[in-house]
Each structure stands twice: as structure tokens, then as C-alpha cells.
Design a protein around this motif. Structure first.
Motif, PDB file in Angstrom:
ATOM      1  N   ARG A 266      77.724 -26.952 -52.899  1.00 30.72           N
ATOM      2  CA  ARG A 266      78.983 -27.212 -52.683  1.00 30.72           C
ATOM      3  C   ARG A 266      79.857 -27.021 -51.541  1.00 30.72           C
ATOM      4  O   ARG A 266      80.581 -27.605 -51.010  1.00 30.72           O
ATOM      5  CB  ARG A 266      79.819 -26.174 -54.001  1.00 30.72           C
ATOM      6  N   GLU A 267      79.245 -25.834 -50.606  1.00 35.21           N
ATOM      7  CA  GLU A 267      79.742 -25.587 -49.433  1.00 35.21           C
ATOM      8  C   GLU A 267      79.253 -26.594 -48.365  1.00 35.21           C
ATOM      9  O   GLU A 267      79.981 -26.787 -47.518  1.00 35.21           O
ATOM     10  CB  GLU A 267      79.323 -24.148 -49.030  1.00 35.21           C
ATOM     11  N   GLY A 268      77.772 -26.848 -48.827  1.00 31.69           N
ATOM     12  CA  GLY A 268      77.463 -27.975 -47.707  1.00 31.69           C
ATOM     13  C   GLY A 268      78.275 -29.392 -47.709  1.00 31.69           C
ATOM     14  O   GLY A 268      78.527 -30.120 -46.803  1.00 31.69           O
ATOM     15  N   ARG A 269      78.684 -29.656 -48.894  1.00 37.20           N
ATOM     16  CA  ARG A 269      79.620 -30.869 -49.437  1.00 37.20           C
ATOM     17  C   ARG A 269      80.615 -30.628 -48.494  1.00 37.20           C
ATOM     18  O   ARG A 269      81.322 -31.715 -47.774  1.00 37.20           O
ATOM     19  CB  ARG A 269      79.536 -31.250 -50.624  1.00 37.20           C
ATOM     20  N   MET A 270      81.369 -29.473 -48.663  1.00 37.67           N
ATOM     21  CA  MET A 270      82.578 -29.502 -47.912  1.00 37.67           C
ATOM     22  C   MET A 270      82.404 -29.567 -46.238  1.00 37.67           C
ATOM     23  O   MET A 270      83.229 -29.852 -45.489  1.00 37.67           O
ATOM     24  CB  MET A 270      83.310 -27.798 -48.081  1.00 37.67           C
ATOM     25  N   LEU A 271      81.319 -29.065 -45.739  1.00 31.13           N
ATOM     26  CA  LEU A 271      81.149 -29.188 -44.423  1.00 31.13           C
ATOM     27  C   LEU A 271      80.905 -30.610 -44.060  1.00 31.13           C
ATOM     28  O   LEU A 271      81.367 -31.147 -42.911  1.00 31.13           O
ATOM     29  CB  LEU A 271      79.769 -28.350 -43.966  1.00 31.13           C
ATOM     30  N   ALA A 272      80.299 -31.408 -45.024  1.00 36.30           N
ATOM     31  CA  ALA A 272      79.934 -32.772 -44.719  1.00 36.30           C
ATOM     32  C   ALA A 272      81.366 -33.731 -44.770  1.00 36.30           C
ATOM     33  O   ALA A 272      81.748 -34.277 -43.758  1.00 36.30           O
ATOM     34  CB  ALA A 272      79.016 -33.312 -45.834  1.00 36.30           C
ATOM     35  N   GLU A 273      82.242 -33.442 -45.858  1.00 33.29           N
ATOM     36  CA  GLU A 273      83.593 -33.943 -45.837  1.00 33.29           C
ATOM     37  C   GLU A 273      84.509 -33.901 -44.784  1.00 33.29           C
ATOM     38  O   GLU A 273      85.171 -34.648 -44.335  1.00 33.29           O
ATOM     39  CB  GLU A 273      84.069 -33.756 -47.381  1.00 33.29           C
ATOM     40  N   GLY A 275      83.719 -33.031 -41.757  1.00 36.63           N
ATOM     41  CA  GLY A 275      83.343 -33.467 -40.386  1.00 36.63           C
ATOM     42  C   GLY A 275      82.500 -32.288 -39.652  1.00 36.63           C
ATOM     43  O   GLY A 275      82.146 -32.196 -38.567  1.00 36.63           O
ATOM     44  N   GLN A 276      82.553 -30.951 -40.201  1.00 31.91           N
ATOM     45  CA  GLN A 276      81.887 -29.859 -39.511  1.00 31.91           C
ATOM     46  C   GLN A 276      80.539 -29.885 -39.171  1.00 31.91           C
ATOM     47  O   GLN A 276      79.948 -29.230 -38.263  1.00 31.91           O
ATOM     48  CB  GLN A 276      82.210 -28.495 -40.088  1.00 31.91           C
ATOM     49  N   SER A 277      79.863 -30.885 -40.144  1.00 34.36           N
ATOM     50  CA  SER A 277      78.211 -30.827 -39.983  1.00 34.36           C
ATOM     51  C   SER A 277      77.910 -32.240 -40.093  1.00 34.36           C
ATOM     52  O   SER A 277      77.976 -32.856 -41.031  1.00 34.36           O
ATOM     53  CB  SER A 277      77.731 -30.203 -41.226  1.00 34.36           C
ATOM     54  N   PRO A 278      77.644 -32.934 -38.915  1.00 40.24           N
ATOM     55  CA  PRO A 278      77.146 -34.286 -38.750  1.00 40.24           C
ATOM     56  C   PRO A 278      76.021 -34.510 -39.501  1.00 40.24           C
ATOM     57  O   PRO A 278      75.859 -35.607 -40.127  1.00 40.24           O
ATOM     58  CB  PRO A 278      76.966 -34.489 -37.075  1.00 40.24           C
ATOM     59  N   ALA A 279      75.116 -33.562 -39.530  1.00 43.44           N
ATOM     60  CA  ALA A 279      73.892 -33.797 -40.362  1.00 43.44           C
ATOM     61  C   ALA A 279      73.997 -34.034 -41.736  1.00 43.44           C
ATOM     62  O   ALA A 279      73.553 -34.968 -42.529  1.00 43.44           O
ATOM     63  CB  ALA A 279      72.584 -32.827 -39.907  1.00 43.44           C
ATOM     64  N   ALA A 298      69.187 -29.992 -42.610  1.00 41.60           N
ATOM     65  CA  ALA A 298      70.144 -29.992 -41.343  1.00 41.60           C
ATOM     66  C   ALA A 298      69.905 -28.726 -40.623  1.00 41.60           C
ATOM     67  O   ALA A 298      70.149 -28.985 -39.348  1.00 41.60           O
ATOM     68  CB  ALA A 298      71.746 -30.195 -42.149  1.00 41.60           C
ATOM     69  N   ALA A 299      69.878 -27.799 -40.982  1.00 43.23           N
ATOM     70  CA  ALA A 299      69.693 -26.271 -40.263  1.00 43.23           C
ATOM     71  C   ALA A 299      68.337 -26.733 -39.535  1.00 43.23           C
ATOM     72  O   ALA A 299      68.365 -26.344 -38.208  1.00 43.23           O
ATOM     73  CB  ALA A 299      69.475 -25.223 -41.220  1.00 43.23           C
ATOM     74  N   THR A 300      67.416 -27.022 -39.904  1.00 40.82           N
ATOM     75  CA  THR A 300      66.098 -27.485 -38.992  1.00 40.82           C
ATOM     76  C   THR A 300      66.155 -28.048 -37.957  1.00 40.82           C
ATOM     77  O   THR A 300      65.688 -28.016 -37.061  1.00 40.82           O
ATOM     78  CB  THR A 300      64.846 -27.755 -40.213  1.00 40.82           C
ATOM     79  N   GLN A 301      67.069 -29.495 -38.336  1.00 42.54           N
ATOM     80  CA  GLN A 301      67.537 -30.233 -37.281  1.00 42.54           C
ATOM     81  C   GLN A 301      68.487 -29.672 -36.240  1.00 42.54           C
ATOM     82  O   GLN A 301      68.800 -30.389 -35.205  1.00 42.54           O
ATOM     83  CB  GLN A 301      68.029 -31.666 -37.909  1.00 42.54           C
ATOM     84  N   GLY A 302      68.756 -28.445 -36.287  1.00 42.15           N
ATOM     85  CA  GLY A 302      69.696 -27.757 -35.165  1.00 42.15           C
ATOM     86  C   GLY A 302      71.300 -27.774 -35.644  1.00 42.15           C
ATOM     87  O   GLY A 302      72.029 -27.390 -34.784  1.00 42.15           O
ATOM     88  N   ASP A 303      71.397 -28.261 -36.820  1.00 40.90           N
ATOM     89  CA  ASP A 303      73.039 -28.346 -37.101  1.00 40.90           C
ATOM     90  C   ASP A 303      73.485 -26.937 -37.148  1.00 40.90           C
ATOM     91  O   ASP A 303      73.045 -26.226 -38.061  1.00 40.90           O
ATOM     92  CB  ASP A 303      73.264 -29.029 -38.442  1.00 40.90           C
ATOM     93  N   GLN A 304      74.414 -26.670 -36.542  1.00 44.15           N
ATOM     94  CA  GLN A 304      74.834 -25.255 -36.194  1.00 44.15           C
ATOM     95  C   GLN A 304      75.818 -24.856 -37.612  1.00 44.15           C
ATOM     96  O   GLN A 304      75.875 -23.686 -37.941  1.00 44.15           O
ATOM     97  CB  GLN A 304      75.898 -24.915 -35.395  1.00 44.15           C
ATOM     98  N   ALA A 305      76.685 -25.740 -38.001  1.00 42.49           N
ATOM     99  CA  ALA A 305      77.269 -25.474 -39.200  1.00 42.49           C
ATOM    100  C   ALA A 305      76.373 -25.291 -40.470  1.00 42.49           C
ATOM    101  O   ALA A 305      76.637 -24.287 -41.280  1.00 42.49           O
ATOM    102  CB  ALA A 305      78.428 -26.654 -39.647  1.00 42.49           C
ATOM    103  N   ALA A 306      75.350 -26.059 -40.605  1.00 40.02           N
ATOM    104  CA  ALA A 306      74.428 -25.612 -41.746  1.00 40.02           C
ATOM    105  C   ALA A 306      73.677 -24.527 -41.510  1.00 40.02           C
ATOM    106  O   ALA A 306      73.394 -23.375 -42.353  1.00 40.02           O
ATOM    107  CB  ALA A 306      73.238 -26.796 -41.755  1.00 40.02           C
ATOM    108  N   ARG A 307      73.176 -24.128 -40.379  1.00 41.29           N
ATOM    109  CA  ARG A 307      72.743 -22.713 -39.969  1.00 41.29           C
ATOM    110  C   ARG A 307      73.702 -21.589 -40.243  1.00 41.29           C
ATOM    111  O   ARG A 307      73.177 -20.475 -40.945  1.00 41.29           O
ATOM    112  CB  ARG A 307      72.167 -22.634 -38.434  1.00 41.29           C
ATOM    113  N   ALA A 308      74.805 -21.842 -39.975  1.00 39.50           N
ATOM    114  CA  ALA A 308      75.846 -20.685 -40.293  1.00 39.50           C
ATOM    115  C   ALA A 308      76.036 -20.532 -41.802  1.00 39.50           C
ATOM    116  O   ALA A 308      76.179 -19.456 -42.508  1.00 39.50           O
ATOM    117  CB  ALA A 308      77.156 -21.107 -39.627  1.00 39.50           C
TER     118      ALA A 308
END
Length: 417
Positions: A266-273, A275-279, A298-308
């Protein structure tokens, strides 16, 4: 209550089936019975066809002792691991060695008829390829189970499963005794039978963090289920950070509602929608949905929002686990489930939260690590060992030893061959 004879038989059998290259003198040391009594119990188990000689062990100066082995090929055990989104069925010998498995995606919310019919079809495929009869069945389900009856009780993510007679259904079909338990308990059993360090720890917490969150408690090497079977259901404890988030159980602010796989998606979808997480935005555009594994990738690819997001989630989980560590003081904390895929992003945060908030004495010798078994095998392995531990327990051994096997004569579509 089983007699001293049955208790001795079960102890000798357990030592043989769980040991390696066991000799009769070793049994005397391990089971705490006299030499003549052990000899009698070994002879009785050999006569029943459960154990046999397996060559000679090293001599300590006199006649070389006989090695003993379980006749694991005499029967087979069926393991069924029902998760929220996947079904795994496995067939094992009486030593617990998996012979074959089948996996299939499911939605447990489709109900028992759909899920169990699929489990039976997969099991029948496995049984058809192997000749030995089914001696026992172990089943893990993603919800609370009243262990004595084998009935799921108001499982939050399993609509239509409340008090469904899983045990009766499988027993009638396969003509064998059946045991049903919570999936986290069976995963913990799988770890205990696969990791020598888990056995050595004695006191272990096994925490599954995936779509749901739950824990299994191991005390002195044995599962502790509580009075009715619901010990360790930590996913539905309220936490301050939960606020007014509605959980699938109907309550507010549960740990699972803010740190489980559904919350992560759910939170990941919010980041996607937003635009906070490009991945994650790319993953959403490609599939139309966000899964917990998408956040990990996404976190493994270096996406900072996903890591956070993973760090916030693991900090919430770590805070609750710190309370459990202070309360129970385990020697080993094992993390299993989908969270294992995100190990590099979450383990350090969980460890930090536990060591910061738990009592220093409780963390003094605590080891925290991820499960040694792959997620797709831990549940089915544990389900197999659940069945084996129960069918060879003193109380159950007493009921079938004279018959030669625990098969229910004439029952089921797969009766003894």
C-alpha cells in the motif's frame, strides 16, 4: 498416560530417527535407560519393522557395536503448506527427507473448497509417482489454529475457513492421521530440523514477516503453543505507531496493519503514484499493481524512497520484537517469510531497534539472523516434521504400534496398498 515401555520405545525411536549413525551404546547415553532395557526396546522396534541394523560402528576396544537406522522407506508423510498467496505440497519419507514437491499460486480467501481441492490434486500427483503408503499428514495454515481439534478459529485473512474440518477431510481421503497448525509454527519446526544452531539454542523465536506477521515460540527445543494454540500471534498486537489504521482483523493499529506485506504494498503504491519512487512507478506502470517484492527490488536498484520505506517498516517490526526479546529472552531470533528477500535492507535496522530497546541482559548473547531454509520449503518441511513428531510421540505410538503402521484400515481413497 503411556506406559514406561511405550515412553522408552518412543525415546529410542526418536534418538534413532533424529540421529546419525547411532549405535546401541549411544542410545544408552542418550535416552537414559539401562543397557538391558535399551536392548529390549531396540529388539521390539526391529520386530515392528521400524528400525534395522546398518553395519558396524567403531570399536572402543571390544566387539564393534551395531549401527541402527530408521526404516524410512516403509511409509511416507504428506506435508501441506497453505500460505496467503501460495500452496506448497510435499511428500517425504519417514525420516523427513523431502522426495518431491509441488507449488501453485493461490488466494487463500477463495475458501477451503477451492484451496484444499487443489492441494488434494497436487498431493495425488505426488502419491501416484511413489509406491509407499501415507502414514501421516501435516498441514500449516496462515491463521490461528486450535491445536487439539485442528480447527482454524476466526482466521483474519481466511474468510470461510472458520472451524473448517481440515483434519477430517484429509484423514478421510488419505486414511492416515492428520495434524494442523499455524504456518509460523510449522516453519519454526522446519528450522529446528534443518539448522543445528537452532537446536543448540534451545530457546528460539521464529518470526515470519510477509503478508502477515506471526511468531513461533520454542522452549527447550519444543514448540510452545499456549493454552489453545494461539501463542505468538504478534501481528495483531496494537502499537503506538499504528494509529487508526484498520487491520484485516477488524481492530485498529495492529502491527500487521502498518508493517505487514499488505501495508508495504500500500505504501509502495503511494510512493509510485506520487512520483517519489521512480522504480516503483515503473513497476506500477508495467503490472498495474505493487507487491512487497517490488519494494525490495526497487530498494536493491538503489531507489531511495523504497529503501526508506523498508527501513521504517523494519523499525516498527524491530520495536515489537524488542518487547518480545525482553519478555522471553531467547538465545536465537530467526526471521523468515518474505522479509528474508529484503535482508540487506532490513536486518541491520531490526537488530539496532532490538538492541536499543530490549533489556541488555536479554540481548547479551542473542543471535539474530534469517531462516536457513528457503521460504518455499520451510513451511512444507515443517509440516512434514509436525506429522512425524506427532505420529511417533508416545501417546500416538501406543495406539498403532501393534498394528504395524498408523494407517486407518479401509479409509480414504488412498488406503494402504
Amino acid at each position: 498416560m503411556p506406559s514406561d515401555r511405550i515412553n522408552g520405545l518412543a525415546a529410542v525411536l526418536d534418538a534413532v530417527r533424529t540421529g546419525s549413525q547411532v549405535t546401541q551404546p549411544m542410545l544408552v547415553e542418550r535416552v537414559g535407560l539401562g543397557r538391558s532395557v535399551v536392548a529390549q526396546r531396540v529388539a521390539e522396534l526391529e520386530s515392528a519393522g521400524l528400525i534395522e541394523g546398518a553395519g558396524l560402528g567403531p570399536s572402543s576396544g571390544g566387539r564393534a557395536p551395531r549401527r541402527l537406522r530408521l526404516r524410512a522407506e516403509r511409509g511416507q508423510v504428506l506435508g501441506v503448506d497453505i500460505a496467503a498467496t501460495e500452496l506448497v505440497v510435499g511428500l517425504a519419507d519417514l525420516g523427513g527427507t523431502l522426495l518431491a514437491t509441488r507449488q501453485h499460486p493461490i488466494d487463500v480467501a477463495d475458501g477451503p473448497e477451492a484451496v484444499l481441492s487443489l492441494a488434494e490434486r497436487l498431493a495425488d500427483e505426488l502419491i501416484g509417482a511413489h509406491a509407499a503408503p501415507i502414514w501421516a499428514v501435516g498441514v500449516g495454515v496462515p491463521g490461528p489454529v486450535e491445536f487439539r481439534s485442528g480447527l482454524p478459529v476466526v482466521p483474519p485473512i481466511m474468510p470461510g475457513w472458520n472451524r473448517y474440518p481440515i483434519r477430517d477431510r484429509f484423514s478421510a481421503r488419505y486414511g492416515a492421521p492428520v495434524w494442523v497448525d499455524n504456518d509460523v509454527n510449522v516453519m519454526a519446526l522446519g528450522e529446528l530440523r534443518s539448522d543445528p544452531e537452532a537446536v543448540a539454542a534451545g530457546h528460539m523465536l521464529y518470526v515470519r514477516a510477509g503478508v502477515g506477521i506471526g511468531a513461533a515460540i520454542v522452549m527447550d527445543g519444543r514448540l510452545y503453543r499456549g493454552a489453545n494454540g494461539s501463542a505468538g500471534d504478534i501481528g495483531h498486537v496494537a502499537i503506538p505507531e499504528g494509529g487508526n489504521t484498520i487491520c484485516r482483523c477488524g481492530n485498529l493499529g495492529c502491527l500487521e496493519a502498518v508493517a505487514g506485506g499488505t501495508a508495504l504494498a500500500r505504501e509502495g503504491r503511494m510512493l509510485a503514484e506520487t512520483g517519489q519512487s521512480p522504480a516503483l512507478a515503473a513497476a506500477l506502470a508495467a503490472s498495474g499493481a505493487i507487491r512487497p517484492i517490488d519494494v525490495t527490488q526497487a530498494a536493491t536498484q538503489g531507489d531511495q524512497a523504497a529503501r526508506a520505506l523498508l527501513q521504517r517498516t523494519s523499525a516498527l517490526l524491530g520495536g515489537t520484537l524488542a518487547t518480545l526479546v525482553s519478555f522471553y529472552n531467547p538465545a536465537l531470533l530467526v526471521l523468515g517469510g518474505g522479509i528474508v528477500r529484503a535482508k540487506e535492507h532490513v536486518l541491520a535496522t531490526i537488530q539496532e531497534a532490538i538492541h536499543r530497546r530490549a533489556l541488555p541482559l536479554a540481548t547479551q548473547n542473542l543471535r539474530i539472523d534469517v531462516a536457513t531454509l528457503p521460504e518455499e520449503l520451510s513451511g512444507v518441511t515443517g509440516a512434514v516434521h509436525l506429522a512425524l513428531d506427532e505420529v511417533f510421540s508416545p501417546a500416538n505410538l501406543e495406539t498403532w504400534l501393534a498394528e504395524g503402521s498408523p494407517r486407518v484400515s479401509g479409509a480414504g481413497t488412498h488406503a494402504a496398498r
